[in-house]
Design an enzyme around this catalytic site. Sequence first.
Site, PDB file in Angstrom:
ATOM      1  CE  LYS A  70      -2.371  -0.950   3.824  1.00 28.41           C
ATOM      2  NZ  LYS A  70      -1.772  -2.229   4.273  1.00 28.41           N
ATOM      3  NE  ARG A  79      -4.622  -1.756   9.887  1.00 31.03           N
ATOM      4  CZ  ARG A  79      -3.572  -1.090   9.413  1.00 31.03           C
ATOM      5  NH1 ARG A  79      -3.667   0.204   9.164  1.00 31.03           N
ATOM      6  NH2 ARG A  79      -2.432  -1.708   9.196  1.00 31.03           N
ATOM      7  NE  ARG A 114       7.080  -2.738   6.479  1.00 34.76           N
ATOM      8  CZ  ARG A 114       5.759  -2.578   6.393  1.00 34.76           C
ATOM      9  NH1 ARG A 114       5.224  -2.133   5.274  1.00 34.76           N
ATOM     10  NH2 ARG A 114       4.981  -2.862   7.405  1.00 34.76           N
ATOM     11  NE  ARG A 129       5.866  -0.479  10.297  1.00 35.41           N
ATOM     12  CZ  ARG A 129       4.738  -0.425   9.613  1.00 35.41           C
ATOM     13  NH1 ARG A 129       4.700   0.188   8.458  1.00 35.41           N
ATOM     14  NH2 ARG A 129       3.645  -0.969  10.094  1.00 35.41           N
ATOM     15  NE  ARG A 181       1.709  -5.099  11.518  1.00 33.20           N
ATOM     16  CZ  ARG A 181       2.868  -4.924  10.869  1.00 33.20           C
ATOM     17  NH1 ARG A 181       3.959  -5.502  11.291  1.00 33.20           N
ATOM     18  NH2 ARG A 181       2.895  -4.176   9.793  1.00 33.20           N
TER      19      ARG A 181
HETATM   20  P1  AMP Z   1       0.290   0.504   9.064  1.00 30.78           P
HETATM   21  O1  AMP Z   1       1.473   1.397   8.889  1.00 30.78           O
HETATM   22  O2  AMP Z   1      -0.891   0.931   8.251  1.00 30.78           O
HETATM   23  O3  AMP Z   1       0.630  -0.962   8.857  1.00 30.78           O
HETATM   24  O4  AMP Z   1      -0.172   0.633  10.592  1.00 30.78           O
HETATM   25  C1  AMP Z   1       0.673   0.261  11.677  1.00 30.78           C
HETATM   26  C2  AMP Z   1      -0.161   0.002  12.909  1.00 30.78           C
HETATM   27  O5  AMP Z   1      -0.862   1.191  13.282  1.00 30.78           O
HETATM   28  C3  AMP Z   1      -1.231  -1.060  12.774  1.00 30.78           C
HETATM   29  O6  AMP Z   1      -0.733  -2.374  12.958  1.00 30.78           O
HETATM   30  C4  AMP Z   1      -2.210  -0.652  13.868  1.00 30.78           C
HETATM   31  O7  AMP Z   1      -1.741  -1.032  15.146  1.00 30.78           O
HETATM   32  C5  AMP Z   1      -2.152   0.876  13.792  1.00 30.78           C
HETATM   33  N1  AMP Z   1      -3.175   1.409  12.858  1.00 30.78           N
HETATM   34  C6  AMP Z   1      -2.951   2.046  11.672  1.00 30.78           C
HETATM   35  N2  AMP Z   1      -4.102   2.372  11.061  1.00 30.78           N
HETATM   36  C7  AMP Z   1      -5.088   1.928  11.868  1.00 30.78           C
HETATM   37  C8  AMP Z   1      -6.516   1.917  11.785  1.00 30.78           C
HETATM   38  N3  AMP Z   1      -7.162   2.427  10.728  1.00 30.78           N
HETATM   39  N4  AMP Z   1      -7.197   1.372  12.824  1.00 30.78           N
HETATM   40  C9  AMP Z   1      -6.590   0.841  13.891  1.00 30.78           C
HETATM   41  N5  AMP Z   1      -5.253   0.781  14.023  1.00 30.78           N
HETATM   42  C10 AMP Z   1      -4.488   1.321  13.028  1.00 30.78           C
END
Ligand code: AMP
Length: 196
Positions: free
Chosen positions: A14, A90, A129, A135, A146
């Site tokens: 993404k 999400r 990654r 990260r 996740r």
């Molecule tokens: P990402 O960078 O999109 O993979 O997000 C990293 C982490 O942030 C996720 O594993 C969640 O813990 C949190 N997070 C990001 N976006 C959301 C969302 N829309 N709802 C809930 N948690 C989120």
Amino acid sequence: MFNLIIFGAPGSGKGTQSEKLIAQYGLTHISTGEVLRAEIAAGTELGKIADSYISKGQLIPDDLMVDILASEVDRLRPQSTGFIFDGFPRTIPQAEALKKMLEERGEEVHSVIGLEVADEELIERLIKRGAMSGRADDNVETINNRLKVYHSTTSPLRDYYQKEGKYQAIEGTGHVDEIFSKISGAIDKHPAAPKK
Ligand code: AMP
């Protein structure tokens, strides 16, 4: 405005594809993960709350996440011709909140691009990654959680947006540029598609 959701599991590409979409269509990118990581890096109260969920591979509660998204939308809207929502929604309640929030602003989600990648490949990419970017949530235990959360809570959005006639599945494996050309082909078919 042309509002797009880039949808898919963690590691589905993404972020990478969002960068290309920004370059090609001039859309405004909102990555909720990036917003949360910036709060963590700045050591804010919100960052501390976010970290307690992110480090376990859990989702931040919907109410909090919806508030964060609404304030990003309102902050960026004046200078934007459309949004790429990356990592949001999400959950089904988040999708419903997004719909309501956009409707209140005379807007809508035009298209949902779903990057589809098999779990084994996702795990491989996320481990790589983690080694490169450091990260904190890209470690084996958190990755497994996740993916579990993705399958139980996030993937039902596929059906949700399919029923709305907005979901466009894109095979997310192969060369980055080939994937992007499939994405832009899908976007360009939309009557409200932004100019390149
Ligand atoms: P990402 O960078 O999109 O993979 O997000 C990293 C982490 O942030 C996720 O594993 C969640 O813990 C949190 N997070 C990001 N976006 C959301 C969302 N829309 N709802 C809930 N948690 C989120």
